[in-house]
Design a protein around this motif. Structure first.
Motif, PDB file in Angstrom:
ATOM      1  N   UNK A   1     -12.387  -9.327  -0.910  1.00 33.43           N
ATOM      2  CA  UNK A   1     -12.391  -9.098  -2.350  1.00 33.43           C
ATOM      3  C   UNK A   1     -13.141  -7.802  -2.622  1.00 33.43           C
ATOM      4  N   UNK A   2     -12.384  -6.735  -2.898  1.00 35.60           N
ATOM      5  CA  UNK A   2     -12.959  -5.436  -3.211  1.00 35.60           C
ATOM      6  C   UNK A   2     -13.095  -5.294  -4.725  1.00 35.60           C
ATOM      7  N   UNK A   3     -14.226  -4.744  -5.163  1.00 35.95           N
ATOM      8  CA  UNK A   3     -14.462  -4.591  -6.599  1.00 35.95           C
ATOM      9  C   UNK A   3     -15.484  -3.495  -6.842  1.00 35.95           C
TER      10      UNK A   3
ATOM     11  N   UNK B   1     -15.419   3.270  -7.020  1.00 34.27           N
ATOM     12  CA  UNK B   1     -14.120   3.833  -7.393  1.00 34.27           C
ATOM     13  C   UNK B   1     -14.195   5.340  -7.594  1.00 34.27           C
ATOM     14  N   UNK B   2     -15.367   5.847  -7.969  1.00 38.00           N
ATOM     15  CA  UNK B   2     -15.502   7.293  -8.139  1.00 38.00           C
ATOM     16  C   UNK B   2     -15.136   8.037  -6.871  1.00 38.00           C
TER      17      UNK B   2
ATOM     18  N   UNK C   1      -7.913   1.122   4.244  1.00 36.51           N
ATOM     19  CA  UNK C   1      -7.108  -0.095   4.124  1.00 36.51           C
ATOM     20  C   UNK C   1      -6.166  -0.046   2.926  1.00 36.51           C
ATOM     21  N   UNK C   2      -6.184   1.060   2.186  1.00 32.60           N
ATOM     22  CA  UNK C   2      -5.262   1.207   1.068  1.00 32.60           C
ATOM     23  C   UNK C   2      -5.800   0.765  -0.270  1.00 32.60           C
ATOM     24  N   UNK C   3      -7.101   0.512  -0.360  1.00 28.78           N
ATOM     25  CA  UNK C   3      -7.695   0.071  -1.627  1.00 28.78           C
ATOM     26  C   UNK C   3      -7.789   1.261  -2.575  1.00 28.78           C
ATOM     27  N   UNK C   4      -7.300   1.092  -3.804  1.00 34.62           N
ATOM     28  CA  UNK C   4      -7.324   2.183  -4.774  1.00 34.62           C
ATOM     29  C   UNK C   4      -7.768   1.738  -6.157  1.00 34.62           C
ATOM     30  N   UNK C   5      -8.102   0.464  -6.324  1.00 36.93           N
ATOM     31  CA  UNK C   5      -8.512  -0.011  -7.648  1.00 36.93           C
ATOM     32  C   UNK C   5      -9.363  -1.253  -7.531  1.00 36.93           C
ATOM     33  N   UNK C   6      -9.737  -1.796  -8.684  1.00 33.06           N
ATOM     34  CA  UNK C   6     -10.594  -2.982  -8.730  1.00 33.06           C
ATOM     35  C   UNK C   6     -10.097  -3.930  -9.819  1.00 33.06           C
ATOM     36  N   UNK C   7      -9.932  -5.221  -9.450  1.00 33.61           N
ATOM     37  CA  UNK C   7     -10.156  -5.825  -8.138  1.00 33.61           C
ATOM     38  C   UNK C   7      -8.985  -5.562  -7.200  1.00 33.61           C
TER      39      UNK C   7
ATOM     40  N   UNK D   1      -4.059  -9.195   5.625  1.00 34.13           N
ATOM     41  CA  UNK D   1      -3.375  -7.909   5.659  1.00 34.13           C
ATOM     42  C   UNK D   1      -2.481  -7.620   4.471  1.00 34.13           C
ATOM     43  N   UNK D   2      -2.261  -8.617   3.612  1.00 32.74           N
ATOM     44  CA  UNK D   2      -1.389  -8.432   2.440  1.00 32.74           C
ATOM     45  C   UNK D   2      -2.229  -8.021   1.233  1.00 32.74           C
ATOM     46  N   UNK D   3      -1.937  -6.847   0.612  1.00 33.29           N
ATOM     47  CA  UNK D   3      -2.754  -6.348  -0.486  1.00 33.29           C
ATOM     48  C   UNK D   3      -2.254  -6.804  -1.855  1.00 33.29           C
ATOM     49  N   UNK D   4      -3.208  -7.093  -2.735  1.00 33.81           N
ATOM     50  CA  UNK D   4      -2.910  -7.453  -4.125  1.00 33.81           C
ATOM     51  C   UNK D   4      -3.895  -6.710  -5.025  1.00 33.81           C
ATOM     52  N   UNK D   5      -3.358  -5.945  -5.975  1.00 35.78           N
ATOM     53  CA  UNK D   5      -4.212  -5.162  -6.870  1.00 35.78           C
ATOM     54  C   UNK D   5      -4.171  -5.764  -8.270  1.00 35.78           C
ATOM     55  N   UNK D   6      -5.347  -6.048  -8.810  1.00 37.72           N
ATOM     56  CA  UNK D   6      -5.444  -6.429 -10.211  1.00 37.72           C
ATOM     57  C   UNK D   6      -5.786  -7.883 -10.450  1.00 37.72           C
TER      58      UNK D   6
END
Length: 204
Positions: A7-9, A41-42, A171-177, A183-188
């Motif tokens: 959980x990235x935030x 995020x900056x 890992x392809x993270x570009x936003x929060x959350x 391995x499967x990404x979900x944004x938002x």
């Protein structure tokens, strides 16, 4: 045991705040645990070329309306902070200081910091505010303000936050959350129902 859900935030993200209120319960329903990973995020926006949502024409106005609507929908306590978008460096460092040896305490602190910022409207940017919240939240567990204040200036802790943010970009993270399940990404925040179904079905 399956791998933890990541959980990235960013503490500046109101959508991350709403996700933080639900992610552990959602994961537990499927017998999973969650690793909380604050990022900046900056630094990520330097890679993507984006600006903070509040600084974007039209999108900033939409965000301020949308987050209030989500709070009413979910019943989450919410006060839009005057300090938004807050600098989450100190808050993120404090969480990583605890993460390896005391992961549950790290989550407890992260929740307390998020609550102070988005439920109470407090500015959690200053190090002294982070130390005060940590001491109040974790004092009964032997963690005091002085220890937190010292940890925030520890080069190892500083490096950890930089490393975690760099790894998130890899890992392809570009936003929060941003949630990664096997391995499967979900944004938002609005993808949590999809995460729930993915965990229930094994994906599609």
């Amino acid at each position: 045991m399956p791998d933890p859900i990541d959980f990235y935030f960013d503490f500046a993200s109101p959508y991350g705040y709403f996700a933080s209120l639900r992610i552990d319960e959602l994961a537990a329903k499927h017998g999973r645990t969650v690793t909380w990973r604050p990022v900046l995020l900056g630094a990520i926006f330097k890679v993507t070329g984006m600006k903070p949502n509040l600084q974007q024409p039209l999108r900033g106005e939409y965000l301020t309306h949308d987050v209030g609507r989500i709070a009413r929908l979910t019943g989450a306590p919410f006060t839009f902070p005057d300090s938004a978008p807050v600098n989450g460096v100190a808050a993120s460092r404090a969480v990583y200081w605890l993460t390896d040896e005391h992961p549950e305490q790290a989550k407890l602190l992260a929740r307390a910091l998020y609550h102070a910022h988005f439920a109470e409207g407090r500015d959690i940017g200053p190090a002294e505010t982070v130390a005060e919240i940590a001491g109040r939240t974790l004092g009964s567990l032997g963690i005091d303000r002085a220890a937190v204040t010292a940890a925030l200036q520890d080069p190892t802790v500083k490096d950890r936050l930089r490393m975690e943010t760099d790894n998130a970009v890899e890992r392809g993270v570009f936003g929060s959350p941003f949630v990664i399940v096997d391995g499967e990404p979900f944004w938002g925040w609005d993808r949590l129902d999809m995460v729930d179904r993915w965990l229930a079905t094994g994906g599609w």
